[in-house]
Design an enzyme around this catalytic site. Structure first.
Site, mmCIF file in Angstrom:
data_model
loop_
_atom_site.group_PDB
_atom_site.id
_atom_site.type_symbol
_atom_site.label_atom_id
_atom_site.label_comp_id
_atom_site.label_asym_id
_atom_site.label_seq_id
_atom_site.Cartn_x
_atom_site.Cartn_y
_atom_site.Cartn_z
ATOM 1 N N GLY A 434 0.377 -1.647 0.439
ATOM 2 C CA GLY A 434 0.138 0.003 0.011
ATOM 3 C C GLY A 434 1.311 0.679 0.014
ATOM 4 O O GLY A 434 1.895 1.643 -0.605
ATOM 5 N N GLY A 435 -0.086 2.260 0.294
ATOM 6 C CA GLY A 435 0.596 3.384 0.341
ATOM 7 C C GLY A 435 1.589 3.544 0.936
ATOM 8 O O GLY A 435 3.237 4.291 0.404
ATOM 9 N N LYS A 453 8.405 -4.483 8.027
ATOM 10 C CA LYS A 453 7.737 -3.069 6.440
ATOM 11 C C LYS A 453 8.408 -2.693 6.270
ATOM 12 O O LYS A 453 9.680 -1.933 6.621
ATOM 13 C CB LYS A 453 6.618 -2.525 7.382
ATOM 14 C CG LYS A 453 6.263 -1.302 6.675
ATOM 15 C CD LYS A 453 4.702 -1.082 7.076
ATOM 16 C CE LYS A 453 4.775 -0.101 8.414
ATOM 17 N NZ LYS A 453 3.293 0.471 8.490
ATOM 18 N N ASP A 551 -4.072 7.579 13.173
ATOM 19 C CA ASP A 551 -4.475 6.763 11.610
ATOM 20 C C ASP A 551 -4.954 6.209 11.938
ATOM 21 O O ASP A 551 -5.479 4.785 11.592
ATOM 22 C CB ASP A 551 -3.425 6.319 10.881
ATOM 23 C CG ASP A 551 -4.302 6.327 9.679
ATOM 24 O OD1 ASP A 551 -5.172 6.967 9.060
ATOM 25 O OD2 ASP A 551 -3.141 5.154 8.739
#
Ligand SMILES: *[C@@H]1O[C@H](CO)[C@@H](O)[C@H](O)[C@H]1NC(C)=O
Ligand SMILES: *[C@@H]1O[C@H](CO)[C@@H](O)[C@H](O)[C@H]1NC(C)=O
Ligand SMILES: *[C@@H]1O[C@H](CO)[C@@H](O)[C@H](O)[C@H]1NC(C)=O
Ligand SMILES: *[C@@H]1O[C@H](CO)[C@@H](O)[C@H](O)[C@H]1NC(C)=O
Ligand SMILES: *[C@@H]1O[C@H](CO)[C@@H](O)[C@H](O)[C@H]1NC(C)=O
Ligand SMILES: *[C@@H]1O[C@H](CO)[C@@H](O)[C@H](O)[C@H]1NC(C)=O
Ligand SMILES: *[C@@H]1O[C@H](CO)[C@@H](O)[C@H](O)[C@H]1NC(C)=O
Ligand SMILES: *[C@@H]1O[C@H](CO)[C@@H](O)[C@H](O)[C@H]1NC(C)=O
Length: 761
Positions: A434-435, A453, A551
Site C-alpha cells: 500500500g501507500g 515492513k 490514523d
C-alpha cells in the site's frame, strides 16, 4: 612443511596463470589478426588467413591468385577458388583441399556405354599445384584410365583395374585387383583423366557395371572391395564427399626467397620444391608471417596457448621457455615426477633458508592479493550500508540507545538477517502492499514469525523523527498494541520488524462476510472496542511521551489468533512530513475517519483520534463502511449518516440486525450517544479516550436480554478460523472525493435526542 610449500607454490602458479590469462586477452585478439583489417576471415566454419582473401578484387588477398569467393546462398556457405567451381574444404599454411572430380564410364549387359564422363582440373592461372599426397586411382574390373597433364612439361600415366570375380577382390587396400593406384609427378598443374575398357565390361557386368578414375588424397580413400565395385552410385557419393584433392600453395611460383624477402618478423622463408616460396613462423612463435608485425612469441607456460606441460617452474622466453625444477629440486621438470629432492647433505642450510623465504614471501603476496580482491568488494558494500545507516538516523538511534535509562528492546537487524527472513524479499512473502510500502511475512532464525515492513523512500530530514518513533514504540508495552520488535537502518529505506498478527483486520471481520464472522457478536464487538479504546487511551496519557495515533481506522485494528485486539501502524504516519498530512492521509484512503476540525485547522490533538475511533464504533454498531457509495449522496459518510440518524431518532433503523438482536436497548442507546459525542465537530466537546474506554466498559454491565443469551455465539467455536493477514495501513479503501462543505452542514449536531423506550421489531 614440504606439502605446505608445494601447495602454496601451486596456488601461486595458478594465480599467476589467471593473471597472465587476464592480461593476455588483448594480445590474443591481436594475434587473431589473420587477415588484413576490414577483411572477412570466415566462410562458414572455415578461417581464411592472408595471403588468401575473400572477395574477388576486394584487395583482401596478397594478389588475384589468392582471391576466394564465399557463396553464402549455400547453407553452410561454400568457399571457392577465385569465382570458379573448385570448392575449398580446408586450408592449411601450405596446402588446401578442394573438390575431387571423378571420371566414370558405365556399361550395359551388351557392352554398350551408358555413361562416359572424363575429369579434368587446371590450376594454370594459379601458383598452386597438385600435391603428391594425391594418388591417381582407378576402380573397376575391366578398366584402365589415362591421366595426362602438365608440370612444366607434359606428363601422362595410366593404371589398370582388373578382376575376374568378386571373391578375388581384397577388401581394404588397393592391390591392383579391382583397384589400381599410381603416383603423380610433383608440380602437376593440370590433368585430364578418362577411362577405357578392354572388353566393355561384358564379362564382369553382373557385379561391376562402372569403372571410376580420380585424383585424390591417398590417406582419405579406403577401397572396400567388391562392395565398391557393385554399388556405383554409393561409391561415387562416398568418394565425392570423403576424398578431396590436395593442392600445395606457394607465393609467386616464379620467385624464390632470396628474390622476394617478404616474410615478416620472427618468421622465416622457405623455397618450395615446386617453385615459389612460403613463410612460416619460427619455432616458439605463432601468428601470420605474411602480415605486419609478423609472428608473436608463444607463451609456453600458458596452457591456453600451448600444449606443453611443465611440472616445475616455467619461465617463458622469447621463442622458447625454461622449465626447471623448483629450488631445492633437480631433474627434468618436463616429465611428471621428473624432479627429485637435492641430496640434503650437499646444501642443506641455504635450501631451507631459501624455501622458508619463498614460503613467507608467497604467503605474504597471496594474503595481500586475497585481501585486495575481497576487501574492495566488501568495503564498497559496507560503505553503502554505512551511508544508509547514517541517512536513516542510525547514529542518532545508537546515541539514544546508549543514553542511560532507555530500554534495550529495539533490535537492530542487519540487511542479511532480513533478506534471509523474507527469502530476499520474495514476492510470495508479501502479505500486504500500500501507500507506505510493502509488508512481508518473515521467519527469523529462531523460527519467530514476524511482519517486516519496508517503507517507501524517506527523506533524510525525517530520520530523527523516525528514530524517535521507533524508540517510543519499542517502549510501548500494551497487550493491545502491536509490538515493534526492531528495525533495520542499513537498507536504503528504513525497514521495521513487527510481531506477526495472524488474524486479519477488524475492517475485514466487520465488512467481509464471506468468512462467516460468527464470532463477531455484540459482546465481541464491545470487547474489541474496549480493548482498542483502552490501548489508545494508554497511548494518549500513559505512555512516556503521549502518542497520537493519527490514523485510527478499522483496518489498523488487527486481531491475533485469539481475536485479541492489536492497534497497529503508528510510527509510519510520523514518517510523513507534517505539512503534507492531509495529502498523505487522503492518499492513504482514510477519508471516512478524518477529524474535520483537524482537516480544517491542521491542529492535531488527541481528540482527532477520538473522532476516528467514533467512526470505528459506528462501524461496529451499524456494520456499515465508513464511506459507502450505496448510501445516498448526503449519507455517503458514515459519521454524518450516523449523527443524522441519531438526530432523527432513527438509531435502531441503522443498527446491524445481529447487534440489535443481541444488545439491550440501553446498551445501544448509550453506545449511539457515545458515538455521537465522539463525532462532535468540536474537539473540545468530545470525550477523551480514557472516558470513552470507561463508558464502554460501563456498557458491559447493562443486563443482556434473557432471550438473547442462547443466541450468543460461543467464541471458542470460531477460534479455529484461519485468515490471512492484510496489513492495516495497506488496505485500500476506495476514495470518494469530498467537499469541505459536507463537514459544515452538520455543525451544531450536539442537540440531545429522545430515544423511544421500546425496541422496534
Ligand atoms: C566445418 O563443418 C563441417 C560440417 O558442417 C565439419 O565436417 C568440419 O569438420 C568443420 N570444419 C572445421 C574446421 O571445423
Ligand atoms: C552461389 O551458388 C548459387 C547456387 O549454386 C548460384 O546460383 C549462385 O550464382 C552462386 N553465387 C555466386 C556469387 O557465385
Ligand atoms: C580430356 O580427355 C578426353 C578424352 O581423351 C577428351 O575428350 C577431352 O577433350 C580432354 N579434355 C581436355 C580439357 O583436355
Ligand atoms: C566396346 O565399345 C566400343 C564403343 O561402344 C566399341 O567401339 C568397341 O568395339 C567395343 N569393344 C568390344 C571388345 O566390344
Ligand atoms: C547401394 O547403396 C545404397 C546406399 O548404401 C543402397 O541404398 C542401394 O540399395 C545400394 N544399391 C545396390 C544395387 O546395392
Ligand atoms: C612472375 O609471374 C608473374 C605473373 O605470373 C609476372 O607478372 C612476374 O613478372 C613474374 N616474375 C618473374 C621474376 O618472372
Ligand atoms: C620477435 O618476437 C619478439 C617477442 O615477441 C619481439 O620482441 C620482437 O620484436 C620480434 N621481432 C621482430 C623482428 O618483429
Ligand atoms: C633458461 O635456462 C638456461 C639453461 O638452463 C639458462 O642459461 C637461462 O638463463 C635460462 N633463462 C631464463 C630466462 O631463465
Amino acid at each position: 612443511m614440504l606439502l605446505l610449500f608445494t601447495l602454496i607454490l601451486l596456488m601461486f602458479t595458478n594465480l599467476q596463470l589467471q593473471l597472465s590469462m587476464a592480461s593476455s586477452w588483448p594480445s590474443l585478439q591481436e594475434s587473431a589478426a589473420t587477415a588484413k583489417s576490414g577483411c572477412q576471415t570466415h566462410c562458414g566454419n572455415l578461417t581464411v588467413a592472408y595471403p588468401f582473401g575473400i572477395g574477388v578484387g576486394s584487395g583482401c588477398s596478397r594478389d588475384a591468385s589468392f582471391d576466394l569467393t564465399c557463396n553464402t546462398t549455400h547453407d553452410p556457405p561454400k568457399l571457392f577458388i577465385k569465382s570458379g567451381n573448385l570448392q575449398i574444404f580446408k586450408i592449411s599454411d601450405s596446402e588446401m583441399w578442394i573438390t575431387n572430380f571423378i571420371a566414370y564410364r558405365c556399361y550395359n549387359q551388351l557392352g554398350g556405354v551408358t555413361d562416359d564422363i572424363f575429369a579434368w582440373t587446371s590450376l594454370a592461372t594459379t601458383p598452386f599445384a597438385f600435391s603428391q599426397k594425391n594418388k591417381f586411382s582407378v576402380i573397376g574390373c575391366d578398366d584402365f584410365a589415362l591421366i595426362t597433364g602438365t608440370n612444366g612439361g607434359d606428363f601422362s600415366s595410366g593404371c589398370f583395374g582388373l578382376c575376374g570375380k568378386p571373391n578375388d577382390v581384397p577388401d581394404g587396400y588397393c592391390s591392383g585387383i579391382g583397384c589400381c593406384q599410381t603416383a603423380i609427378p610433383k608440380g602437376l598443374k593440370t590433368y585430364n583423366a578418362s577411362l577405357l575398357s578392354l572388353r566393355n565390361h561384358t564379362r564382369v557386368v553382373s557385379f561391376n557395371r562402372c569403372g571410376f578414375a580420380f585424383l585424390g588424397e591417398e590417406q582419405s580413400f579406403r577401397f572396400r572391395g567388391a562392395e565398391d565395385l557393385s554399388n556405383a552410385s554409393e561409391f561415387h557419393t562416398r568418394v565425392q564427399t570423403m576424398v578431396h584433392t590436395v593442392l600445395e600453395w606457394v607465393i609467386e611460383s616464379n620467385r624464390s626467397c632470396v628474390e622476394a624477402n617478404e616474410c615478416k618478423g620472427n618468421s622465416s622463408c622457405s623455397d618450395a620444391d615446386i617453385g615459389g616460396y612460403r613463410c612460416s613462423c619460427n619455432n616458439g612463435y605463432h601468428g601470420n608471417p605474411y602480415l605486419d608485425p609478423g609472428c608473436k612469441d608463444i607463451n609456453e607456460c600458458d596452457e591456453e596457448q600451448s600444449n606443453i606441460h611443465c611440472y616445475g617452474h616455467c619461465v617463458n622466453t622469447a621463442g622458447s621457455y625454461n622449465c626447471t625444477c623448483w629450488p631445492g629440486y633437480t631433474g627434468d621438470a618436463k616429465t611428471p615426477d621428473g624432479c627429485r629432492l637435492i641430496n640434503a647433505n650437499t646444501s642443506k642450510f641455504p635450501v631451507m633458508a631459501f624455501t622458508l623465504a619463498l614460503v613467507f614471501g608467497f604467503v605474504a603476496i597471496l594474503s595481500g592479493l586475497i585481501g585486495v580482491f575481497f576487501g574492495i568488494r566488501k568495503r564498497k558494500l559496507n560503505k553503502l550500508r554505512e551511508k544508509f545507516f547514517q541517512q536513516n538516523g542510525g547514529v542518532f538511534l545508537k546515541q539514544k540507545l546508549n543514553a542511560p535509562g532507555t530500554s534495550d528492546a529495539v533490535i537492530m537487524f542487519t540487511t542479511q538477517q532480513l533478506r534471509k527472513a523474507t527469502g530476499n524479499y520474495s514476492e510470495d512473502r508479501i502479505v500486504g502492499r500500500g501507500g507506505y510500502g510493502v509488508v512481508y511475512k518473515g521467519i527469523l532464525p529462531d523460527k519467530r514469525v514476524v511482519a517486516i515492513k519496508k517503507s517507501k523512500l524517506v527523506d533524510e530530514t525525517q530520520s530523527e523523527q523516525f528514530i524517535n518513533e521507533v524508540l517510543i514504540l519499542t517502549q510501548v508495552i500494551h497487550r493491545n498494541v502491536v509490538k515493534l520488535l526492531g528495525c533495520c537502518l542499513e537498507e536504503e529505506v528504513p525497514v521495521l520488524v513487527y510481531e506477526f498478527i495472524s488474524n486479519n483486520t477488524l475492517f475485514y471481520h466487520i465488512h467481509d462476510r464471506s468468512g462467516g464472522m460468527s464470532w463477531l457478536s455484540w459482546e465481541s464487538r464491545l470487547r474489541v472496542a474496549i480493548e482498542a479504546a483502552s490501548a489508545l487511551g494508554y497511548l494518549h496519557s500513559q505512555a512516556a511521551t503521549p502518542i497520537i495515533h493519527r490514523d485510527v481506522k478499522s483496518t489498523n485494528i488487527l486481531l491475533d489468533e485469539n481475536y485479541t485486539t492489536k492497534i497497529s501502524d503508528f510510527g509510519a504516519s510520523r514518517l510523513v512530513p507534517l505539512d503534507h498530512d492531509q495529502v498523505t492521509t487522503l492518499v492513504q484512503g482514510t477519508l471516512g475517519y478524518l477529524d474535520p476540525e483537524y482537516f480544517h485547522t491542521s491542529q492535531l490533538t488527541d481528540k482527532s483520534d477520538v473522532y476516528s475511533f467514533g467512526v470505528v464504533l459506528a462501524e461496529l454498531i451499524t456494520g456499515q463502511k465508513p464511506l459507502s457509495a450505496n448510501r445516498t449522496d448526503d449519507d455517503k459518510n458514515l459519521a454524518t449518516y450516523f449523527v443524522k440518524a441519531m438526530k432523527e431518532n432513527r438509531l435502531f433503523e441503522i443498527v446491524e440486525p445481529r447487534v440489535l438482536r443481541e444488545g439491550t436497548l440501553e446498551q445501544l442507546q448509550a453506545a449511539g450517544d457515545l458515538v455521537k459525542r465522539c463525532l462532535n465537530l468540536h474537539g473540545n466537546d468530545r470525550p477523551n479516550m480514557k472516558e470513552v474506554a470507561m463508558e464502554l466498559e460501563g456498557l458491559k454491565k447493562f443486563k443482556t436480554h434473557p432471550w438473547d443469551q442462547q443466541q450468543t455465539v460461543h467464541e471458542e467455536e470460531s477460534r479455529g478460523l484461519i485468515l490471512e493477514i492484510e496489513q492495516s495501513d495497506l488496505y485500500e479503501v476506495p476514495l470518494i472525493p469530498y467537499s469541505s462543505n459536507e463537514w459544515e452542514s452538520y455543525s451544531g449536531s450536539t442537540t440531545s435526542m429522545n430515544f423511544q423506550e421500546s425496541k422496534p421489531r
